[in-house]
Enzyme design. Sequence first.
Site, PDB file in Angstrom:
ATOM      1  CG  ASP A  67      -0.047  -3.059   6.814  1.00 20.68           C
ATOM      2  OD1 ASP A  67      -1.195  -3.432   7.130  1.00 20.68           O
ATOM      3  OD2 ASP A  67       0.209  -1.906   6.425  1.00 20.68           O
ATOM      4  NE  ARG A  84     -10.142  -3.299  -2.355  1.00 22.75           N
ATOM      5  CZ  ARG A  84      -9.462  -2.603  -1.463  1.00 22.75           C
ATOM      6  NH1 ARG A  84      -8.183  -2.840  -1.264  1.00 22.75           N
ATOM      7  NH2 ARG A  84     -10.048  -1.655  -0.769  1.00 22.75           N
ATOM      8  CG  PHE A  95      -1.977   0.924   1.322  1.00 25.39           C
ATOM      9  CD1 PHE A  95      -3.180   0.692   0.676  1.00 25.39           C
ATOM     10  CD2 PHE A  95      -1.829   2.096   2.058  1.00 25.39           C
ATOM     11  CE1 PHE A  95      -4.220   1.601   0.753  1.00 25.39           C
ATOM     12  CE2 PHE A  95      -2.865   3.010   2.136  1.00 25.39           C
ATOM     13  CZ  PHE A  95      -4.067   2.766   1.484  1.00 25.39           C
ATOM     14  CE1 TYR A 145      -9.380   2.494   6.991  1.00 27.62           C
ATOM     15  CE2 TYR A 145      -8.305   3.354   8.957  1.00 27.62           C
ATOM     16  CZ  TYR A 145      -8.278   3.067   7.610  1.00 27.62           C
ATOM     17  OH  TYR A 145      -7.148   3.340   6.882  1.00 27.62           O
ATOM     18  CE  LYS A 146      -7.896  -0.339   5.031  1.00 26.33           C
ATOM     19  NZ  LYS A 146      -6.492  -0.438   4.663  1.00 26.33           N
TER      20      LYS A 146
HETATM   21  C1  LIG Z   1      -5.784   0.807   4.553  1.00 21.92           C
HETATM   22  C2  LIG Z   1      -4.320   0.655   4.661  1.00 21.92           C
HETATM   23  C3  LIG Z   1      -3.539   1.656   5.264  1.00 21.92           C
HETATM   24  C4  LIG Z   1      -4.201   2.918   5.739  1.00 21.92           C
HETATM   25  O1  LIG Z   1      -3.411   3.756   6.537  1.00 21.92           O
HETATM   26  P1  LIG Z   1      -4.135   4.933   7.347  1.00 21.92           P
HETATM   27  O2  LIG Z   1      -3.052   5.633   8.051  1.00 21.92           O
HETATM   28  O3  LIG Z   1      -5.156   4.318   8.242  1.00 21.92           O
HETATM   29  O4  LIG Z   1      -4.812   5.821   6.344  1.00 21.92           O
HETATM   30  C5  LIG Z   1      -2.181   1.416   5.386  1.00 21.92           C
HETATM   31  N1  LIG Z   1      -1.618   0.259   4.933  1.00 21.92           N
HETATM   32  C6  LIG Z   1      -2.348  -0.698   4.326  1.00 21.92           C
HETATM   33  C7  LIG Z   1      -1.698  -1.961   3.854  1.00 21.92           C
HETATM   34  C8  LIG Z   1      -3.719  -0.533   4.172  1.00 21.92           C
HETATM   35  O5  LIG Z   1      -4.449  -1.472   3.570  1.00 21.92           O
END
Ligand SMILES: *Cc1c(COP(=O)(O)O)cnc(C)c1O
Length: 416
Positions: free
Chosen positions: A212, A386, A135, A237-238
């Site tokens: 992660d 997705r 990400f 939040y996911k």
């Molecule tokens: C959703 C996601 C993030 C989001 O980071 P935020 O700081 O909460 O915006 C980071 N890394 C991965 C792999 C994600 O899927």
Amino acid sequence: MPEDDVRLPRELLELAATLDAGDPLAAYRSEFVLPEGVLAYLDGNSLGRPLRITRERLARFVDGEWGERLIRSWDERWLDRPTAVGDLVGRAVLGAAPGQTVVGDSTTVMLYKLIRAAVDARADRTEIIADTENFPTDRFVLARIAAETGRTIRWIDPDPATGVQPAEVAALLGDRTALVVLSHVAYKSAYVADLPGITAAAHRAGALVLWDLCHSAGAVETELDAAGVDLAVGCSYKFLNGGPGAPAFGYVAERLQGELVQPITGWMGHAEPFAMGPDYVPASGIRRFLSGTPPILSMIPLEDMLTLVERAGMPAIREKSVRLTEYAIAVADEVLAPLGVVVASPRDADRRGGHVTLEHDLMRAVVEELWRRGVIPDFRPTRGLRVGLSPLSTSFAELATALAHVRQLLEEGSGG
Ligand SMILES: *Cc1c(COP(=O)(O)O)cnc(C)c1O
């Protein structure tokens, strides 16, 4: 065709009905807020639906803990929330014993803190292993830390359809490796990396590992303690339904807590926050990874979901997640592949997380029209729709409805 007549072929609809009827977790769906205008929600891996109980819990919080107890609530309850909710995440979701998980900051900030702490703890090692399919925030934070600390990132460029392979990590590991940073479940393809295998290989080379878990937590089991993981970070939040901007969680194995020094040395990570002394003295244990005032409000929806996850149990949740992704792939093979759709997620269920990515050149336009109809997946460039399948809130019938709309729009040859 009128939009409400959009349906899959009969045998696929019957299969969805059979799967719903045999789903031991089916009753959980009614715990969520389900507005009629949403025909299908397939983005629970980006922002989980709220729970109905959260309405009442937030109202009670405003009147009670906040409205009446006011500042007294910090002493009575709030100061311990980051570690208490962290322990709940550890127990319900991560396979982590108490005292190793804390809730606070955004994922981005938590990644920065733990990556920086890990690299500093391996001062004589100059390299970090990461991958180009991770990400953006992970890659951006890593690049900055490498620049700040004079480290080199050894980038793996994995096949997006498969994901990072243990052999690709092994080829780069050595006595220069300080840290390996990877996603457990890839955010695009849902590929599940070999967390125990890669962790063990990194340890044999004397390196630390940070996983992660943004797309794993609440969908795919992890056994962090059993696998000997050093560090982990994830979103709440996911699949954990904490709501927009809900804090991250950070896991630091107990054996490392005394050794690691995190870079954002705020008063909430101090041994005695209210002593207001001249110097920073880190708290013992996982509290030292806190920085500023924790986001208490956001922890309410998160706690509600964690309670539900613990009740359902991660093994049953993972089982349903596999059934949902299998059904999505079965439908894609039967009715979407003839229209040119490619399944860009692993077919091996053991290597597939909680979502399925369907690729087609028209997907950007298709997703736009789907959203207008109240069918809500998300789009990931350059051509991926997705299908995110939150196990406790998604029914097979809902998934069937969504995929019928995808088929209809592709048959029309456009986004409507
Ligand atoms: C959703 C996601 C993030 C989001 O980071 P935020 O700081 O909460 O915006 C980071 N890394 C991965 C792999 C994600 O899927």
